[in-house]
Design a protein around this motif. Structure first.
Motif, PDB file in Angstrom:
ATOM      1  N   ALA A  43      10.454   1.791  -0.377  1.00 28.05           N
ATOM      2  CA  ALA A  43       9.611   0.986   0.643  1.00 28.05           C
ATOM      3  C   ALA A  43       8.606   2.444   0.377  1.00 28.05           C
ATOM      4  CB  ALA A  43      10.710   0.598   1.145  1.00 28.05           C
ATOM      5  N   GLY A  44       7.725   1.759  -0.186  1.00 30.75           N
ATOM      6  CA  GLY A  44       5.878   2.594  -0.036  1.00 30.75           C
ATOM      7  C   GLY A  44       6.387   3.530  -0.658  1.00 30.75           C
ATOM      8  N   THR A  45       7.275   3.617  -2.186  1.00 29.02           N
ATOM      9  CA  THR A  45       6.309   4.364  -3.411  1.00 29.02           C
ATOM     10  C   THR A  45       5.299   3.494  -4.314  1.00 29.02           C
ATOM     11  OG1 THR A  45       8.946   4.840  -3.150  1.00 29.02           O
ATOM     12  CG2 THR A  45       7.315   5.195  -5.525  1.00 29.02           C
ATOM     13  N   PRO A  46       4.227   4.627  -4.084  1.00 30.31           N
ATOM     14  CA  PRO A  46       3.394   4.382  -4.761  1.00 30.31           C
ATOM     15  C   PRO A  46       4.034   3.691  -6.297  1.00 30.31           C
ATOM     16  CG  PRO A  46       2.623   6.255  -4.958  1.00 30.31           C
ATOM     17  CD  PRO A  46       3.915   5.949  -3.670  1.00 30.31           C
ATOM     18  N   HIS A  91       3.131   3.718 -10.379  1.00 30.65           N
ATOM     19  CA  HIS A  91       2.369   4.718 -10.858  1.00 30.65           C
ATOM     20  C   HIS A  91       3.004   4.362 -12.832  1.00 30.65           C
ATOM     21  CE1 HIS A  91       1.784   8.365 -13.055  1.00 30.65           C
ATOM     22  NE2 HIS A  91       0.574   8.249 -12.377  1.00 30.65           N
ATOM     23  N   HIS A  92       2.165   3.750 -13.166  1.00 29.43           N
ATOM     24  CA  HIS A  92       3.215   3.499 -14.619  1.00 29.43           C
ATOM     25  C   HIS A  92       3.222   4.422 -15.644  1.00 29.43           C
ATOM     26  CE1 HIS A  92       3.055   1.049 -19.113  1.00 29.43           C
ATOM     27  NE2 HIS A  92       2.511   2.971 -19.006  1.00 29.43           N
ATOM     28  N   GLY A  93       4.653   3.685 -15.900  1.00 32.10           N
ATOM     29  CA  GLY A  93       5.393   4.907 -17.027  1.00 32.10           C
ATOM     30  C   GLY A  93       6.462   5.392 -15.939  1.00 32.10           C
ATOM     31  N   GLN A  94       6.165   5.600 -14.426  1.00 33.03           N
ATOM     32  CA  GLN A  94       7.234   6.397 -14.131  1.00 33.03           C
ATOM     33  C   GLN A  94       8.104   5.654 -13.007  1.00 33.03           C
ATOM     34  OE1 GLN A  94       6.572   9.828 -14.069  1.00 33.03           O
ATOM     35  NE2 GLN A  94       5.225   9.079 -15.690  1.00 33.03           N
ATOM     36  N   GLY A  95       9.571   6.689 -12.670  1.00 39.02           N
ATOM     37  CA  GLY A  95      10.350   5.803 -11.866  1.00 39.02           C
ATOM     38  C   GLY A  95      11.158   7.434 -11.053  1.00 39.02           C
ATOM     39  N   GLN A  96      10.026   7.691 -10.241  1.00 41.50           N
ATOM     40  CA  GLN A  96      10.731   8.548  -9.131  1.00 41.50           C
ATOM     41  C   GLN A  96      10.369   8.191  -7.352  1.00 41.50           C
ATOM     42  OE1 GLN A  96      12.007  11.995  -9.931  1.00 41.50           O
ATOM     43  NE2 GLN A  96      11.857  12.027  -7.260  1.00 41.50           N
ATOM     44  N   ARG A  97      11.977   7.888  -7.277  1.00 43.29           N
ATOM     45  CA  ARG A  97      11.654   7.641  -5.790  1.00 43.29           C
ATOM     46  C   ARG A  97      10.458   8.219  -5.057  1.00 43.29           C
ATOM     47  NH1 ARG A  97      16.458   4.698  -4.117  1.00 43.29           N
ATOM     48  NH2 ARG A  97      17.251   6.369  -5.415  1.00 43.29           N
ATOM     49  N   GLY A  98       9.475   7.581  -4.192  1.00 48.24           N
ATOM     50  CA  GLY A  98       8.834   8.286  -3.192  1.00 48.24           C
ATOM     51  C   GLY A  98       7.873   8.281  -4.015  1.00 48.24           C
ATOM     52  N   ALA A  99       7.751   9.050  -5.159  1.00 43.40           N
ATOM     53  CA  ALA A  99       5.683   9.637  -6.246  1.00 43.40           C
ATOM     54  C   ALA A  99       6.156   9.005  -6.444  1.00 43.40           C
ATOM     55  CB  ALA A  99       6.684  10.801  -7.008  1.00 43.40           C
ATOM     56  N   GLY A 100       6.596   7.809  -7.296  1.00 39.95           N
ATOM     57  CA  GLY A 100       5.605   6.660  -8.022  1.00 39.95           C
ATOM     58  C   GLY A 100       6.474   6.321  -8.923  1.00 39.95           C
ATOM     59  N   VAL A 101       6.297   4.658  -9.733  1.00 42.60           N
ATOM     60  CA  VAL A 101       7.465   3.398 -10.004  1.00 42.60           C
ATOM     61  C   VAL A 101       6.562   2.127 -10.912  1.00 42.60           C
ATOM     62  CG1 VAL A 101       7.820   2.639  -8.201  1.00 42.60           C
ATOM     63  CG2 VAL A 101       9.832   2.850 -10.215  1.00 42.60           C
ATOM     64  N   ASP A 102       6.879   1.890 -11.511  1.00 39.96           N
ATOM     65  CA  ASP A 102       6.384   0.722 -12.220  1.00 39.96           C
ATOM     66  C   ASP A 102       7.428  -0.098 -12.151  1.00 39.96           C
ATOM     67  OD1 ASP A 102       7.678   1.296 -14.634  1.00 39.96           O
ATOM     68  OD2 ASP A 102       6.348   1.301 -16.084  1.00 39.96           O
ATOM     69  N   CYS A 103       7.204  -1.431 -12.581  1.00 41.26           N
ATOM     70  CA  CYS A 103       7.989  -2.529 -11.910  1.00 41.26           C
ATOM     71  C   CYS A 103       8.956  -2.409 -12.837  1.00 41.26           C
ATOM     72  CB  CYS A 103       7.654  -4.066 -12.567  1.00 41.26           C
ATOM     73  SG  CYS A 103       7.069  -4.391 -14.107  1.00 41.26           S
ATOM     74  N   ALA A 104       9.240  -1.824 -14.331  1.00 36.74           N
ATOM     75  CA  ALA A 104       9.978  -1.997 -15.046  1.00 36.74           C
ATOM     76  C   ALA A 104      11.395  -0.769 -14.796  1.00 36.74           C
ATOM     77  CB  ALA A 104      10.095  -1.754 -16.593  1.00 36.74           C
ATOM     78  N   HIS A 105      10.797   0.096 -14.846  1.00 35.49           N
ATOM     79  CA  HIS A 105      11.727   1.374 -13.523  1.00 35.49           C
ATOM     80  C   HIS A 105      11.844   1.072 -12.945  1.00 35.49           C
ATOM     81  CE1 HIS A 105       9.660   3.649 -16.797  1.00 35.49           C
ATOM     82  NE2 HIS A 105      10.491   4.513 -16.945  1.00 35.49           N
ATOM     83  N   PHE A 106      11.219   0.383 -11.870  1.00 41.35           N
ATOM     84  CA  PHE A 106      12.140  -0.012 -10.254  1.00 41.35           C
ATOM     85  C   PHE A 106      13.494  -0.738 -10.670  1.00 41.35           C
ATOM     86  CE2 PHE A 106      11.967  -3.313  -6.718  1.00 41.35           C
ATOM     87  CZ  PHE A 106      12.421  -2.134  -5.966  1.00 41.35           C
ATOM     88  N   LEU A 107      13.232  -2.362 -11.115  1.00 45.49           N
ATOM     89  CA  LEU A 107      14.684  -2.521 -11.925  1.00 45.49           C
ATOM     90  C   LEU A 107      15.358  -2.013 -12.245  1.00 45.49           C
ATOM     91  CD1 LEU A 107      12.509  -4.774 -11.191  1.00 45.49           C
ATOM     92  CD2 LEU A 107      14.143  -6.068 -12.845  1.00 45.49           C
ATOM     93  N   GLN A 108      14.966  -0.565 -13.280  1.00 41.74           N
ATOM     94  CA  GLN A 108      16.221  -0.075 -14.129  1.00 41.74           C
ATOM     95  C   GLN A 108      16.626   1.154 -13.016  1.00 41.74           C
ATOM     96  OE1 GLN A 108      14.517   2.892 -16.188  1.00 41.74           O
ATOM     97  NE2 GLN A 108      16.219   3.025 -17.768  1.00 41.74           N
ATOM     98  N   ALA A 109      16.263   1.617 -11.645  1.00 44.95           N
ATOM     99  CA  ALA A 109      16.528   2.216 -10.468  1.00 44.95           C
ATOM    100  C   ALA A 109      17.423   1.563  -9.802  1.00 44.95           C
ATOM    101  CB  ALA A 109      15.107   2.908 -10.188  1.00 44.95           C
ATOM    102  N   VAL A 110      16.848   0.154  -9.567  1.00 44.43           N
ATOM    103  CA  VAL A 110      18.070  -0.433  -9.191  1.00 44.43           C
ATOM    104  C   VAL A 110      19.684  -0.758  -9.112  1.00 44.43           C
ATOM    105  CG1 VAL A 110      18.191  -1.899  -7.160  1.00 44.43           C
ATOM    106  CG2 VAL A 110      15.901  -1.309  -6.876  1.00 44.43           C
ATOM    107  N   TYR A 111      19.505  -1.658 -10.365  1.00 41.45           N
ATOM    108  CA  TYR A 111      20.512  -2.133 -10.650  1.00 41.45           C
ATOM    109  C   TYR A 111      21.220  -0.850 -11.398  1.00 41.45           C
ATOM    110  CZ  TYR A 111      18.256  -6.574 -11.002  1.00 41.45           C
ATOM    111  OH  TYR A 111      17.840  -7.301 -10.503  1.00 41.45           O
TER     112      TYR A 111
END
Length: 147
Positions: free
Chosen positions: A26-29, A31-51
């Motif tokens: 929550a609150g992670t902005p 950021h296209h192409g990123q998957g860093q909790r707290g720093a930046g994430v896009d929708c695809a990386h978010f799904l990948q990280a959670v799963y």
């Protein structure tokens, strides 16, 4: 694949675990192409990280994709990637992925939390929970992780 062959629906304990993981993003902005909790994430990386953190999918490198590919191409990059880890289902249950058309392709994804709540990373927002009805009218596909 008939209903008897579908992967299992997320259990209540699994959804509680998933909610803790989602809350940690929550609150992670956006950021296209990123998957860093707290720093930046896009929708695809978010799904990948959670799963992945749920232990449902292995860690893997998402292929590069331009931020505006869905506006200029017909290639279903998102669906091609998700199809390697999920099966398409007729309607979502909590824990399932929802992918909808944005531009020319299915290019935005979220995690279903209940009948109208989704968790996702969206342009100009931070990771959070929104109403699925906010995206009403967009063609959607529903996916369940094979685990």
């Amino acid at each position: 694949m008939n209903a008897d062959q579908l992967p299992p629906v997320a259990t209540v304990p699994e959804m509680l675990q998933m909610m803790r993981i989602i809350e940690s993003w929550a609150g992670t902005p956006f950021h296209h192409g990123q998957g860093q909790r707290g720093a930046g994430v896009d929708c695809a990386h978010f799904l990948q990280a959670v799963y992945h953190e749920m232990g449902w999918i292995p860690e893997f490198q998402l292929p590069y994709y331009p931020h505006d590919w869905m506006l200029h191409r017909d290639s279903e990059r998102f669906l091609e990637t998700i199809a390697g880890y999920c099966v398409e289902i007729p309607s979502p249950k909590p824990g399932d992925a929802i992918v909808w058309r944005d531009g020319r392709t299915y290019s935005h994804g979220a995690i279903c939390l209940d009948n109208d709540c989704i968790a996702h990373a969206h342009v100009d927002r931070v990771v959070g929970i929104d109403s699925l009805s906010e995206f009403a009218g967009k063609p959607m596909k529903f996916w369940r992780v094979i685990r």
